[in-house]
Design an enzyme around this catalytic site. Sequence first.
Site, PDB file in Angstrom:
ATOM      1  N   LYS A  19      26.391  15.954   5.660  1.00  0.00           N
ATOM      2  CA  LYS A  19      27.477  16.141   6.619  1.00  0.00           C
ATOM      3  C   LYS A  19      27.255  17.385   7.491  1.00  0.00           C
ATOM      4  O   LYS A  19      26.317  18.157   7.251  1.00  0.00           O
ATOM      5  CB  LYS A  19      28.805  16.213   5.864  1.00  0.00           C
ATOM      6  CG  LYS A  19      29.168  14.893   5.176  1.00  0.00           C
ATOM      7  CD  LYS A  19      30.507  14.992   4.473  1.00  0.00           C
ATOM      8  CE  LYS A  19      30.892  13.668   3.818  1.00  0.00           C
ATOM      9  NZ  LYS A  19      32.191  13.763   3.118  1.00  0.00           N
ATOM     10  N   ARG A 129      25.701   9.482  -6.902  1.00  0.00           N
ATOM     11  CA  ARG A 129      27.068   9.963  -7.076  1.00  0.00           C
ATOM     12  C   ARG A 129      27.130  11.070  -8.127  1.00  0.00           C
ATOM     13  O   ARG A 129      27.854  12.056  -7.971  1.00  0.00           O
ATOM     14  CB  ARG A 129      27.978   8.805  -7.500  1.00  0.00           C
ATOM     15  CG  ARG A 129      28.137   7.707  -6.469  1.00  0.00           C
ATOM     16  CD  ARG A 129      29.058   8.085  -5.350  1.00  0.00           C
ATOM     17  NE  ARG A 129      30.445   8.197  -5.783  1.00  0.00           N
ATOM     18  CZ  ARG A 129      31.465   8.414  -4.959  1.00  0.00           C
ATOM     19  NH1 ARG A 129      31.247   8.588  -3.661  1.00  0.00           N
ATOM     20  NH2 ARG A 129      32.700   8.499  -5.412  1.00  0.00           N
ATOM     21  N   THR A 135      34.423  14.550  -5.674  1.00  0.00           N
ATOM     22  CA  THR A 135      34.733  14.779  -4.259  1.00  0.00           C
ATOM     23  C   THR A 135      35.326  16.157  -4.016  1.00  0.00           C
ATOM     24  O   THR A 135      35.014  16.807  -3.013  1.00  0.00           O
ATOM     25  CB  THR A 135      35.714  13.705  -3.748  1.00  0.00           C
ATOM     26  OG1 THR A 135      35.129  12.415  -3.953  1.00  0.00           O
ATOM     27  CG2 THR A 135      35.995  13.886  -2.274  1.00  0.00           C
ATOM     28  N   ARG A 146      27.906  19.651  -5.038  1.00  0.00           N
ATOM     29  CA  ARG A 146      29.159  20.289  -4.621  1.00  0.00           C
ATOM     30  C   ARG A 146      29.504  21.477  -5.520  1.00  0.00           C
ATOM     31  O   ARG A 146      30.070  22.467  -5.059  1.00  0.00           O
ATOM     32  CB  ARG A 146      30.288  19.256  -4.617  1.00  0.00           C
ATOM     33  CG  ARG A 146      30.106  18.210  -3.520  1.00  0.00           C
ATOM     34  CD  ARG A 146      31.072  17.058  -3.643  1.00  0.00           C
ATOM     35  NE  ARG A 146      30.889  16.089  -2.575  1.00  0.00           N
ATOM     36  CZ  ARG A 146      30.966  14.777  -2.740  1.00  0.00           C
ATOM     37  NH1 ARG A 146      31.230  14.277  -3.939  1.00  0.00           N
ATOM     38  NH2 ARG A 146      30.789  13.959  -1.726  1.00  0.00           N
ATOM     39  N   HIS A 169      27.906  12.672   1.627  1.00  0.00           N
ATOM     40  CA  HIS A 169      28.571  11.403   1.311  1.00  0.00           C
ATOM     41  C   HIS A 169      27.564  10.569   0.540  1.00  0.00           C
ATOM     42  O   HIS A 169      26.385  10.527   0.886  1.00  0.00           O
ATOM     43  CB  HIS A 169      28.980  10.657   2.575  1.00  0.00           C
ATOM     44  CG  HIS A 169      29.299   9.208   2.315  1.00  0.00           C
ATOM     45  ND1 HIS A 169      30.526   8.780   1.864  1.00  0.00           N
ATOM     46  CD2 HIS A 169      28.515   8.093   2.399  1.00  0.00           C
ATOM     47  CE1 HIS A 169      30.513   7.468   1.706  1.00  0.00           C
ATOM     48  NE2 HIS A 169      29.299   7.024   2.012  1.00  0.00           N
TER      49      HIS A 169
END
Length: 205
Positions: A19, A129, A135, A146, A169
Amino acid sequence: MSTVPLLEPTRERTLVIMKPDTVRRALTGEILARFERVGLKIVGAKMVWMTQEFAKKHYVADRVEWVKGLGEKSLMAYTKNGTDPKETFGTADPYEIGKVVAGYLIDYVCSGPVIAFLLEGNMAIEIARKLAGPTLPIMAAPGTIRGDYSNDSTDVANSRCRGLFTLVHASGNKEEAAYEVKLWFKDEEIFDYTRADEALRLGKF
């Protein structure tokens, strides 16, 4: 020599997008290496600046459950921090909050160039994932993308009327991956080749 046949692994393709925050922070190569090191193979890549129209096709912003899910994640963060979502949104309804957050998300992914990678490998969707982490960055464990590179939270992002900086993503499931791969890549943009480690693993050397 063993006569037991070698089984082909469950091959999957998944979409991973770096991103705008990843591109701006020059983390693309470092993050991509994590996917490659576990054996996922790049079979397609492109850098684009998404339009609002394309972003809405990618996120399918009219999906009720997806929008509601965005709101529920925001409410979870507000509850965790002991803050009142009504002060930001004027409501505690997850769907109404989700509609606002979806708008922030679309603006965020359209705010700068992104780099999309089509990755292929054994259980590629689930592995990608897992590497990305939850998220919500503040809930992501160290060792995930993350967890290692972001400390952003939804209450902070929402108070500043912007999208949550989640870095990447990754397609959520097989159905989502199939849709996203077709949306992002034409057949002629997908390449078939054998990596060195792949050849060794499958006995093709």
